[in-house]
Design a protein around this motif. Structure first.
Motif, PDB file in Angstrom:
ATOM      1  N   SER A  10       0.830  -1.200   0.000  1.00 17.22           N
ATOM      2  CA  SER A  10       0.000   0.000   0.000  1.00 17.22           C
ATOM      3  C   SER A  10       0.867   1.254   0.000  1.00 17.22           C
ATOM      4  CB  SER A  10      -0.903   0.012   1.232  1.00 17.22           C
ATOM      5  OG  SER A  10      -1.548   1.265   1.375  1.00 17.22           O
ATOM      6  N   THR A  11       0.352   2.322  -0.647  1.00 16.76           N
ATOM      7  CA  THR A  11       1.027   3.621  -0.627  1.00 16.76           C
ATOM      8  C   THR A  11       0.231   4.644   0.177  1.00 16.76           C
ATOM      9  OG1 THR A  11      -0.047   4.393  -2.667  1.00 16.76           O
ATOM     10  CG2 THR A  11       2.027   3.176  -2.899  1.00 16.76           C
ATOM     11  N   LEU A  12      -0.797   4.182   0.918  1.00 19.45           N
ATOM     12  CA  LEU A  12      -1.635   5.099   1.693  1.00 19.45           C
ATOM     13  C   LEU A  12      -0.827   5.715   2.825  1.00 19.45           C
ATOM     14  CD1 LEU A  12      -4.563   6.161   2.032  1.00 19.45           C
ATOM     15  CD2 LEU A  12      -4.922   4.298   3.658  1.00 19.45           C
ATOM     16  N   ARG A  13      -0.822   7.037   2.905  1.00 22.24           N
ATOM     17  CA  ARG A  13      -0.067   7.753   3.924  1.00 22.24           C
ATOM     18  C   ARG A  13      -0.954   8.058   5.123  1.00 22.24           C
ATOM     19  NH1 ARG A  13       1.368  10.294  -0.914  1.00 22.24           N
ATOM     20  NH2 ARG A  13       0.085  12.130  -0.472  1.00 22.24           N
ATOM     21  N   PRO A  14      -0.389   8.156   6.325  1.00 21.50           N
ATOM     22  CA  PRO A  14      -1.189   8.497   7.510  1.00 21.50           C
ATOM     23  C   PRO A  14      -1.897   9.830   7.312  1.00 21.50           C
ATOM     24  CG  PRO A  14       1.002   7.759   8.142  1.00 21.50           C
ATOM     25  CD  PRO A  14       1.034   7.921   6.654  1.00 21.50           C
ATOM     26  N   ASN A  15      -3.143   9.906   7.771  1.00 22.17           N
ATOM     27  CA  ASN A  15      -3.935  11.138   7.643  1.00 22.17           C
ATOM     28  C   ASN A  15      -5.075  11.097   8.642  1.00 22.17           C
ATOM     29  OD1 ASN A  15      -6.546  10.142   6.143  1.00 22.17           O
ATOM     30  ND2 ASN A  15      -4.815   9.143   5.121  1.00 22.17           N
ATOM     31  N   ASP A  16      -5.831  12.187   8.710  1.00 25.25           N
ATOM     32  CA  ASP A  16      -6.900  12.278   9.702  1.00 25.25           C
ATOM     33  C   ASP A  16      -8.286  12.057   9.098  1.00 25.25           C
ATOM     34  OD1 ASP A  16      -7.186  14.569   8.199  1.00 25.25           O
ATOM     35  OD2 ASP A  16      -7.355  15.937   9.910  1.00 25.25           O
ATOM     36  N   HIS A  17      -8.369  11.502   7.896  1.00 25.14           N
ATOM     37  CA  HIS A  17      -9.675  11.306   7.265  1.00 25.14           C
ATOM     38  C   HIS A  17     -10.525  10.387   8.140  1.00 25.14           C
ATOM     39  CE1 HIS A  17     -12.812  10.344   4.422  1.00 25.14           C
ATOM     40  NE2 HIS A  17     -12.293  11.173   3.525  1.00 25.14           N
ATOM     41  N   PRO A  18     -11.777  10.800   8.451  1.00 22.94           N
ATOM     42  CA  PRO A  18     -12.605   9.991   9.365  1.00 22.94           C
ATOM     43  C   PRO A  18     -12.940   8.608   8.833  1.00 22.94           C
ATOM     44  CG  PRO A  18     -13.910  11.718   8.327  1.00 22.94           C
ATOM     45  CD  PRO A  18     -12.484  12.022   8.000  1.00 22.94           C
ATOM     46  N   TYR A  19     -12.857   8.396   7.525  1.00 21.10           N
ATOM     47  CA  TYR A  19     -13.168   7.093   6.965  1.00 21.10           C
ATOM     48  C   TYR A  19     -11.928   6.360   6.459  1.00 21.10           C
ATOM     49  CZ  TYR A  19     -18.010   8.049   7.756  1.00 21.10           C
ATOM     50  OH  TYR A  19     -19.201   8.323   8.374  1.00 21.10           O
ATOM     51  N   LEU A  20     -10.775   6.733   7.033  1.00 23.89           N
ATOM     52  CA  LEU A  20      -9.545   5.967   6.857  1.00 23.89           C
ATOM     53  C   LEU A  20      -8.945   5.616   8.207  1.00 23.89           C
ATOM     54  CD1 LEU A  20      -7.939   7.895   3.850  1.00 23.89           C
ATOM     55  CD2 LEU A  20      -8.992   5.623   3.819  1.00 23.89           C
ATOM     56  N   ASN A  21      -9.745   5.767   9.261  1.00 21.47           N
ATOM     57  CA  ASN A  21      -9.307   5.510  10.627  1.00 21.47           C
ATOM     58  C   ASN A  21     -10.404   4.791  11.399  1.00 21.47           C
ATOM     59  OD1 ASN A  21      -6.596   7.036  11.098  1.00 21.47           O
ATOM     60  ND2 ASN A  21      -7.848   8.468   9.913  1.00 21.47           N
ATOM     61  N   GLY A  22     -10.102   4.427  12.637  1.00 23.12           N
ATOM     62  CA  GLY A  22     -11.106   3.779  13.484  1.00 23.12           C
ATOM     63  C   GLY A  22     -11.609   2.491  12.856  1.00 23.12           C
ATOM     64  N   ALA A  23     -12.925   2.334  12.856  1.00 21.87           N
ATOM     65  CA  ALA A  23     -13.511   1.118  12.296  1.00 21.87           C
ATOM     66  C   ALA A  23     -13.336   1.034  10.783  1.00 21.87           C
ATOM     67  CB  ALA A  23     -15.001   1.047  12.646  1.00 21.87           C
ATOM     68  N   TRP A  24     -12.961   2.148  10.151  1.00 20.24           N
ATOM     69  CA  TRP A  24     -12.747   2.167   8.709  1.00 20.24           C
ATOM     70  C   TRP A  24     -11.266   2.055   8.342  1.00 20.24           C
ATOM     71  CZ3 TRP A  24     -16.073   2.232   4.522  1.00 20.24           C
ATOM     72  CH2 TRP A  24     -17.430   2.306   4.824  1.00 20.24           C
ATOM     73  N   THR A  25     -10.418   1.704   9.282  1.00 26.10           N
ATOM     74  CA  THR A  25      -8.999   1.537   8.970  1.00 26.10           C
ATOM     75  C   THR A  25      -8.820   0.402   7.964  1.00 26.10           C
ATOM     76  OG1 THR A  25      -8.382   2.277  11.190  1.00 26.10           O
ATOM     77  CG2 THR A  25      -6.722   1.070   9.930  1.00 26.10           C
ATOM     78  N   PRO A  26      -8.195   0.673   6.823  1.00 27.78           N
ATOM     79  CA  PRO A  26      -8.037  -0.383   5.814  1.00 27.78           C
ATOM     80  C   PRO A  26      -7.101  -1.490   6.302  1.00 27.78           C
ATOM     81  CG  PRO A  26      -7.644   1.799   4.867  1.00 27.78           C
ATOM     82  CD  PRO A  26      -7.669   1.969   6.356  1.00 27.78           C
TER      83      PRO A  26
END
Length: 484
Positions: A10-26
């Motif tokens: 993966s090339t996904l970088r850390p960020n604060d997007h609400p749907y890339l964190n928490g229960a939506w963490t890929p």
């Protein structure tokens, strides 16, 4: 055996997007597991597969990210003889493979203008990647995975979850999510939509997997339908007053609007009807994301689904400014959906609509599959978490009594759509189980939970701990072993 068979780079970088964190963490691991911790007892009277999708973005997004832009990943639990086996795999779409080769995202999401995509795509504006991340069903012993903005339709092996390729009958205009399978005849009804006239098509695939029927459904302009319904003899398509602003779309921007001055319209046609056979029915303005059932009763066709009280909600105050508008339209507490029925009189053209249960903030429903196409008593819905596109519990609606039984997953636990599994030898409509994957943020793990549909409040009859924590998702399906 709890074996990780592959990890996708993966090339996904850390960020604060609400749907890339928490229960939506890929998550990027693909597992095979049959030696998992079981809390409780796995029922021995179920035999089949439970399949659920998730959206897992592999590469850092181009511009703004929407949770429905992620790459499709399927998670499957195989039940048999009181035992369970788990595996998960990415859907190897053409877009997935192209971005893996490029090592970066090549397509922008649907909230970005088409010019930001580096290659032609699909969907309205023809710039999106078909991630095949929306809906799943099982037909002819294979899993069919589909995309909400009209993609190719990908087949996966129901045992290995290997991607087998594109379904051969899909038209050049694509296939929307939520095609409908008639288990009695083996026919599959589907639709697609786009930004060019006639704006919608409808088709029928025979049990021999050949395209038997394909016709245009003329609409006034670009629309955003998401689901359709079938009865024994009819198919129902919709034209809601929710659609992209035409002037913005012409300039390459996808900006939805809700026009409350316009009526909701339904196209009812015989299964193999021609464009001239379409009967249009009008109803009060709303938007319905999903239907639960449709059946015929005398001269009437009855359609049931989740009517939204507020189809175009205001931005969410609990989100950072740059995300407020982006995610407000997928929060159930903002949309306020409830179960609703439409009665279409095929002789007079009259529409009667009524609310059928007082419970709000519910969606993603299921019924006992043996009751598709006839009147049912029970509906099982997912209950929404306030402020988020997350499901914190299940609701059993008793439409005869007008009551609802609710069970919550617990603090920091979020599930998904829960298909109904008929118990072997069942004698009642609710004699069976509900199954869901649940992600527990407190314990940092995911489980497969099975509930007795007759008594949700007693809690799960079993919890199977998965070998990893999985991302939140949307749709799921159950298929009996006989269907495989």
């Amino acid at each position: 055996m709890n074996q990780m068979t592959n990890r996708v780079a993966s090339t996904l970088r850390p960020n604060d997007h609400p749907y890339l964190n928490g229960a939506w963490t890929p998550n990027y691991e693909e597992y095979d597991a049959d030696d998992m911790e079981v809390i409780g007892t796995i029922p021995e009277d179920i035999d089949g597969i439970y399949v659920r999708n998730t959206e897992n973005p592999v590469h850092h997004p181009i511009g703004r990210y929407h949770p429905f832009d992620g790459d499709g990943m399927l998670h499957m639990m195989r039940f048999s003889g009181g035992k369970a086996q788990y595996k998960n795999r990415f859907v190897r779409t053409k877009g997935f493979e192209a971005e893996a080769e490029a090592g970066e995202a090549l397509w922008a999401g649907f909230t970005e203008p088409p010019k930001k995509s580096k290659r032609p795509g699909c969907g309205i504006g023809s710039h999106m990647r078909d991630s095949s991340s929306t809906d799943v069903l099982v037909r002819n012993g294979k899993i069919l995975s589909t995309f909400w903005q009209c993609g190719d339709g990908y087949l996966l092996d129901a045992e290995s979850l290997d991607t087998l390729g594109i379904e051969e009958w899909v038209p050049v205009d694509g296939l929307s999510a939520h095609p409908k399978l008639d288990h009695k005849t083996g026919e599959l009804m589907f639709f697609n939509y786009g930004d060019k006239a006639p704006y919608m098509h409808y088709g029928v695939v025979g049990p021999d997997n050949e395209l038997k029927h394909y016709i245009p459904i003329e609409l006034p302009g670009t629309r955003l339908p998401h689901d359709m319904a079938i009865s024994d003899n009819y198919s129902v398509l919709n034209d809601f007053p929710m659609f992209p602003i035409p002037e913005a779309l012409e300039n390459g921007y996808f900006i939805p609007q809700f026009v409350p001055e316009m009526k909701t319209r339904f196209a009812v046609l015989p299964r193999y009807g021609s464009p001239e056979d379409v009967m249009w029915f009008e109803a009060e303005p709303t938007y319905v994301l999903h239907w639960t059932n449709c059946w015929e009763e005398g001269d009437e066709l009855i359609l049931e689904g989740y009517h939204q009280k507020n189809p175009f909600p205001a931005p969410l105050d609990n989100m950072p400014d740059r995300y407020k508008v982006l995610v407000a339209n997928i929060d159930l507490h903002s949309l306020r959906p409830h179960l609703h029925r439409y009665r279409f009189n095929l002789k007079t053209g009259e529409t009667i609509e009524q609310r059928v249960c007082q419970e709000d903030n519910v969606e993603f429903g299921n019924i006992n599959p043996e009751y598709y196409g006839r009147e049912h008593r029970y509906v099982y819905s997912a209950h929404g978490e306030k402020g988020w596109f997350l499901f914190n519990g299940l609701v059993k609606h008793d439409l005869k009594e007008g009551t609802a039984q609710k069970v919550m997953f617990g603090a920091g636990r979020f599930g998904s759509e829960a298909p109904f599994i008929p118990r072997k030898g069942a004698v009642d409509e609710d004699d069976g189980y509900l199954v869901s994957f649940v992600t527990d943020l407190m314990l940092d793990r995911s489980e497969c939970v099975v509930f007795d549909a007759k008594d949700l409040e007693q809690g799960p009859v079993c919890r199977i701990v998965l070998p990893h924590r999985i991302c939140s998702g949307t749709h799921a399906t159950w298929a009996q072993a006989s269907e495989l």
